[in-house]
Design an enzyme around this catalytic site. Structure first.
Site, PDB file in Angstrom:
ATOM      1  N   HIS A  61       0.839  -1.204   0.000  1.00  0.00           N
ATOM      2  CA  HIS A  61       0.000   0.000   0.000  1.00  0.00           C
ATOM      3  C   HIS A  61       0.873   1.252   0.000  1.00  0.00           C
ATOM      4  O   HIS A  61       2.010   1.210   0.456  1.00  0.00           O
ATOM      5  CB  HIS A  61      -0.830   0.098   1.289  1.00  0.00           C
ATOM      6  N   GLU A 128       2.474  -1.042   4.560  1.00  0.00           N
ATOM      7  CA  GLU A 128       2.203   0.344   4.161  1.00  0.00           C
ATOM      8  C   GLU A 128       3.525   1.055   3.895  1.00  0.00           C
ATOM      9  O   GLU A 128       4.483   0.909   4.663  1.00  0.00           O
ATOM     10  CB  GLU A 128       1.451   1.087   5.275  1.00  0.00           C
ATOM     11  N   ASP A 176      -3.796   2.256  -4.816  1.00  0.00           N
ATOM     12  CA  ASP A 176      -2.423   2.129  -4.327  1.00  0.00           C
ATOM     13  C   ASP A 176      -1.842   0.741  -4.581  1.00  0.00           C
ATOM     14  O   ASP A 176      -2.610  -0.212  -4.686  1.00  0.00           O
ATOM     15  CB  ASP A 176      -2.356   2.494  -2.829  1.00  0.00           C
TER      16      ASP A 176
HETATM   17 ZN   LIG Z   1      -4.132   0.465   0.569  1.00  0.00          ZN
END
Ligand SMILES: [Zn+2]
Length: 263
Positions: A61, A128, A176
């Site tokens: 992400h 992330e 993303d």
């Molecule tokens: Zn995401």
């Protein structure tokens, strides 16, 4: 008097320790039950031959936030959609933060599917990357990501091809890690699914939609699936398949078929 008093004090101390020990044992038993609930429909005949269930996929992400501190806060509280988290967050400087144990289910993927996997949070590790969604990813951040991917794929036995973006599994909702994410650099390091060798035109009758589904893409919304595919494999926008898309898809499907045939 003094001796009796001392004995009484020792006895009450001993009883205190005993009851504290009972509480510790009880708490431990309750914790064990909470982690391994038994089905009342069945007779419990435990086997020692087991270990912890493992994730089979890694989802990448971008945070779409302004700083790693802001993301550390969001990933421990909530965003506009409710409570969220991820197993890892990598700062632009390459620092790796872990927020959820590899063995537990973090809340990063949301609704979507990839191939036959429908509960992505149960099946995956979420990583992330601190990035605002419009800027290039920092080299130090990608270096750390590659180190983390090496660790996770080796330690958890996750296949190195099983690394996808959030948009891939939820093309109607997410964008993303975006077209600037360096998938070719990951491929050079042996991570993710990527075209190999010389790209050739597929034979007559080749069905690109079937190919997208074989790769893993959800086809509930076909233009959205093509946008996700374009972002991932070509770093471009657009929701219509062209001749180069077909060559890439044919190459990917041949790789997948040769793997499943055990070649
Ligand atoms: Zn995401």
């Amino acid at each position: 008097m003094t001796t009796r008093k001392a004995t009484a004090t020792r006895d009450s101390l001993f009883r205190g320790l005993l009851s504290r020990a009972s509480v510790v044992i009880l708490v431990a038993l309750l914790a064990a039950c909470a982690h391994a609930p038994r089905n009342p429909l069945a007779t419990w005949v435990p086997s020692p031959n087991h270990d912890i269930r493992r994730p089979v996929l890694i989802v990448l992400h971008f945070t779409d936030q302004h700083s790693v501190q802001q993301s550390l806060h969001t990933l421990r509280t909530a965003n506009s959609g409710g409570p969220v988290s991820a197993h890892y967050l990598i700062g632009a400087d390459g620092h790796i933060y872990q927020l959820v144990s590899d063995q537990l289910r973090a809340w990063h993927a949301g609704p979507g599917h990839w191939g036959t996997i429908t509960d992505l949070n149960s099946a995956s590790i979420g990583i992330e990357l601190d990035n605002d969604g419009h800027s290039a990813f920092a080299p130090a951040q990608i270096d750390s990501l590659l180190r983390l991917l090496t660790d996770l794929t080796e330690r958890l036995h996750i296949p190195r091809t099983q690394i996808i973006g959030h948009q891939d599994l939820a093309p109607t909702r997410r964008d993303d890690p975006g077209p600037l994410f360096p998938w070719p650099q990951l491929a050079d390091a042996g991570f993710g699914r990527w075209p190999q060798g010389v790209l050739v035109d597929p034979p007559a009758g080749f069905d690109p939609w079937m190919a997208l589904a074989v790769v893993g893409y959800p086809l509930d919304d076909r233009p959205a699936a093509v946008r996700a595919f374009h972002n991932h494999f070509r770093g471009i926008g657009g929701d219509e398949l062209d001749a180069q898309d077909l060559r890439i898809l044919y190459n990917l499907v041949q790789q997948i078929e040769s793997t499943s045939n055990g070649d």
